[in-house]
Design an enzyme around this catalytic site. Structure first.
Site, PDB file in Angstrom:
ATOM      1  N   LYS A   1       0.811  -1.228   0.000  1.00 37.51           N
ATOM      2  CA  LYS A   1       0.000   0.000   0.000  1.00 37.51           C
ATOM      3  C   LYS A   1       0.842   1.275   0.000  1.00 37.51           C
ATOM      4  O   LYS A   1       0.423   2.293  -0.544  1.00 37.51           O
ATOM      5  CB  LYS A   1      -0.962  -0.003   1.190  1.00 37.51           C
ATOM      6  CG  LYS A   1      -2.097  -1.020   1.033  1.00 37.51           C
ATOM      7  CD  LYS A   1      -3.106  -0.886   2.165  1.00 37.51           C
ATOM      8  CE  LYS A   1      -4.169  -1.965   2.052  1.00 37.51           C
ATOM      9  NZ  LYS A   1      -5.228  -1.791   3.053  1.00 37.51           N
TER      10      LYS A   1
ATOM     11  N   ASP B   1     -10.254   2.536   2.606  1.00 43.82           N
ATOM     12  CA  ASP B   1     -10.411   1.777   3.854  1.00 43.82           C
ATOM     13  C   ASP B   1     -11.211   2.548   4.911  1.00 43.82           C
ATOM     14  O   ASP B   1     -12.069   1.971   5.584  1.00 43.82           O
ATOM     15  CB  ASP B   1      -9.033   1.409   4.435  1.00 43.82           C
ATOM     16  CG  ASP B   1      -8.330   0.344   3.599  1.00 43.82           C
ATOM     17  OD1 ASP B   1      -9.019  -0.486   2.996  1.00 43.82           O
ATOM     18  OD2 ASP B   1      -7.079   0.346   3.564  1.00 43.82           O
TER      19      ASP B   1
ATOM     20  N   LYS C   1       4.589   5.777  18.570  1.00 47.94           N
ATOM     21  CA  LYS C   1       3.914   5.692  17.261  1.00 47.94           C
ATOM     22  C   LYS C   1       2.507   6.281  17.335  1.00 47.94           C
ATOM     23  O   LYS C   1       2.040   6.942  16.404  1.00 47.94           O
ATOM     24  CB  LYS C   1       3.867   4.232  16.787  1.00 47.94           C
ATOM     25  CG  LYS C   1       5.204   3.774  16.197  1.00 47.94           C
ATOM     26  CD  LYS C   1       5.275   2.293  15.966  1.00 47.94           C
ATOM     27  CE  LYS C   1       4.381   1.790  14.849  1.00 47.94           C
ATOM     28  NZ  LYS C   1       4.510   0.304  14.706  1.00 47.94           N
TER      29      LYS C   1
ATOM     30  N   TYR D   1     -11.603 -10.100  11.029  1.00 45.76           N
ATOM     31  CA  TYR D   1     -12.810 -10.938  11.075  1.00 45.76           C
ATOM     32  C   TYR D   1     -12.379 -12.384  10.911  1.00 45.76           C
ATOM     33  O   TYR D   1     -11.237 -12.675  10.527  1.00 45.76           O
ATOM     34  CB  TYR D   1     -13.808 -10.545   9.970  1.00 45.76           C
ATOM     35  CG  TYR D   1     -13.276 -10.828   8.584  1.00 45.76           C
ATOM     36  CD1 TYR D   1     -12.533  -9.871   7.905  1.00 45.76           C
ATOM     37  CD2 TYR D   1     -13.472 -12.075   7.977  1.00 45.76           C
ATOM     38  CE1 TYR D   1     -12.010 -10.139   6.655  1.00 45.76           C
ATOM     39  CE2 TYR D   1     -12.949 -12.349   6.723  1.00 45.76           C
ATOM     40  CZ  TYR D   1     -12.222 -11.375   6.069  1.00 45.76           C
ATOM     41  OH  TYR D   1     -11.694 -11.649   4.846  1.00 45.76           O
TER      42      TYR D   1
HETATM   43  P1  ATR Z   1      -0.925  -2.953   9.943  1.00 40.00           P
HETATM   44  O1  ATR Z   1      -0.653  -2.581   8.527  1.00 40.00           O
HETATM   45  O2  ATR Z   1      -1.806  -4.156  10.122  1.00 40.00           O
HETATM   46  O3  ATR Z   1      -1.414  -1.796  10.748  1.00 40.00           O
HETATM   47  P2  ATR Z   1       1.607  -2.605  11.227  1.00 40.00           P
HETATM   48  O4  ATR Z   1       1.807  -1.308  10.546  1.00 40.00           O
HETATM   49  O5  ATR Z   1       2.752  -3.559  11.358  1.00 40.00           O
HETATM   50  O6  ATR Z   1       0.465  -3.451  10.527  1.00 40.00           O
HETATM   51  O7  ATR Z   1       1.011  -2.315  12.691  1.00 40.00           O
HETATM   52  C1  ATR Z   1       0.647  -3.322  13.550  1.00 40.00           C
HETATM   53  C2  ATR Z   1      -0.042  -2.710  14.768  1.00 40.00           C
HETATM   54  O8  ATR Z   1      -0.486  -3.759  15.630  1.00 40.00           O
HETATM   55  C3  ATR Z   1       0.859  -1.848  15.607  1.00 40.00           C
HETATM   56  O9  ATR Z   1       0.086  -0.851  16.231  1.00 40.00           O
HETATM   57  C4  ATR Z   1       1.414  -2.858  16.629  1.00 40.00           C
HETATM   58  O10 ATR Z   1       1.883  -2.277  17.821  1.00 40.00           O
HETATM   59  P3  ATR Z   1       3.394  -1.676  17.858  1.00 40.00           P
HETATM   60  O11 ATR Z   1       3.353  -0.389  17.099  1.00 40.00           O
HETATM   61  O12 ATR Z   1       3.683  -1.478  19.302  1.00 40.00           O
HETATM   62  O13 ATR Z   1       4.280  -2.720  17.227  1.00 40.00           O
HETATM   63  C5  ATR Z   1       0.165  -3.634  16.897  1.00 40.00           C
HETATM   64  N1  ATR Z   1       0.397  -4.986  17.439  1.00 40.00           N
HETATM   65  C6  ATR Z   1       0.865  -6.077  16.784  1.00 40.00           C
HETATM   66  N2  ATR Z   1       0.905  -7.139  17.599  1.00 40.00           N
HETATM   67  C7  ATR Z   1       0.454  -6.715  18.824  1.00 40.00           C
HETATM   68  C8  ATR Z   1       0.237  -7.353  20.075  1.00 40.00           C
HETATM   69  N3  ATR Z   1       0.505  -8.647  20.263  1.00 40.00           N
HETATM   70  N4  ATR Z   1      -0.274  -6.601  21.094  1.00 40.00           N
HETATM   71  C9  ATR Z   1      -0.547  -5.286  20.908  1.00 40.00           C
HETATM   72  N5  ATR Z   1      -0.370  -4.632  19.742  1.00 40.00           N
HETATM   73  C10 ATR Z   1       0.119  -5.335  18.715  1.00 40.00           C
END
Ligand code: ATR
Length: 274
Positions: free
Chosen positions: A66, A103, A157, A218
């Site tokens: 994306k 989205d 972030k 989902y």
């Molecule tokens: P996406 O495109 O799905 O948003 P991403 O940019 O990698 O993927 O972001 C993943 C998000 O899920 C982030 O907010 C991540 O938290 P961090 O920024 O702290 O890494 C969050 N995330 C992933 N696994 C997690 C977990 N087990 N518990 C809490 N937050 C999680």
């Protein structure tokens, strides 16, 4: 000649987009074909250009491309500019590549139109601060919630996003523990935690009376987040299947200038999940 569209990603085999768009096409009598294409990881721009050069009309773009699509785009819609990512591409008559992000509209339309909810004047909590959340924030804020809190494991972030979107409304950022003692009317889970069946460590008691919860993920079973939501007293839980179909409908509208009926397609997909 039949117009060709595709969804591109890596991996792509699981995508429901071909089924959704072919259902839209059948329903609205549009002559098009829509397929799933696996793009190699290192050359998105070349592959996308080759698709358009060969007469392709439009692309949906999914993980992990994306941002590449955003960079490739010549003319970004306002909401794609804000989202920092593009999920819908088309080539204009001027040969320029136009990019949009549908989205956010998909999420908000699912909550408002399919579930009869509202975001206006609500205390909204969004969990996560990755690409999925960045993509929907502007459209959520357009609905004028009373406040929007972004909570993330990595607080910096969330803070970056809050700063970036502060001109659109009352936005703040925090970690999960800092949510204790606060109350929210709508909680939207945009973390990738659900993918692994994980739940962010949320304090008890953060749902206001009558609160709704939305998981952008989902599955055939209730998501772990929505199970948590029920346990915490949410009066309604929703998952991301409706968002998936609504974002597709908005892409379809961009390409074909026709709005498909989404309710029947959501029901079909739901039936296939179980
Ligand atoms: P996406 O495109 O799905 O948003 P991403 O940019 O990698 O993927 O972001 C993943 C998000 O899920 C982030 O907010 C991540 O938290 P961090 O920024 O702290 O890494 C969050 N995330 C992933 N696994 C997690 C977990 N087990 N518990 C809490 N937050 C999680």
């Amino acid at each position: 000649m039949t117009d060709l569209y595709a969804v591109v990603g890596n991996p792509i085999g699981h995508s429901k987009s071909p089924a959704i768009h072919m259902a839209f096409a059948e329903q609205t009598g549009q002559d098009l074909s829509y397929e799933a294409k696996l793009f190699e990881l290192d050359s998105f721009a070349e592959q996308a250009r080759a698709f358009f050069d060969a007469g392709g009309k439009g692309l949906n773009v999914t993980v992990p491309f994306k941002l590449d699509a955003w960079q490739l785009t010549d003319v970004l819609s306002k909401r794609a500019q804000r989202a920092g990512s593009v999920n819908t591409l088309m080539q204009g008559k001027d040969d320029k590549i136009y990019g949009d992000n549908t989205d956010g509209v998909g999420l908000v339309r699912d909550i408002l139109q399919n579930h009869g909810g509202t975001l206006a004047k609500k205390r909204v909590l969004v969990l996560g601060a990755g690409g999925a959340v960045r993509g929907v924030l502007a459209i959520i804020l357009e609905e004028k919630p009373k406040s929007l809190v972004i909570a993330n494991r990595t607080v910096s972030k969330a803070q970056t996003l809050a700063d970036e979107f502060a001109d659109l409304g009352k936005v703040s950022a925090c970690g999960f523990e800092a949510l204790a003692g606060q109350k929210f009317d709508l909680v939207i889970n945009g973390t990738a935690a659900s993918l692994q069946g994980d739940l962010p460590p949320l304090p008890d008691g953060i749902l206001a009376g009558g609160a709704w919860c939305y998981d952008m993920m989902y599955g055939a079973e209730e998501t772990v987040f929505n199970t948590w939501a029920h346990q915490q007293g949410a009066v309604k839980t929703m998952d991301g299947l409706g968002m998936l179909v609504e974002q597709a409908a908005e892409s379809f509208f961009m390409w074909r200038h026709v709005r498909p009926d989404t309710a029947t397609v959501i029901a079909q997909l739901r039936a296939q999940l179980s």
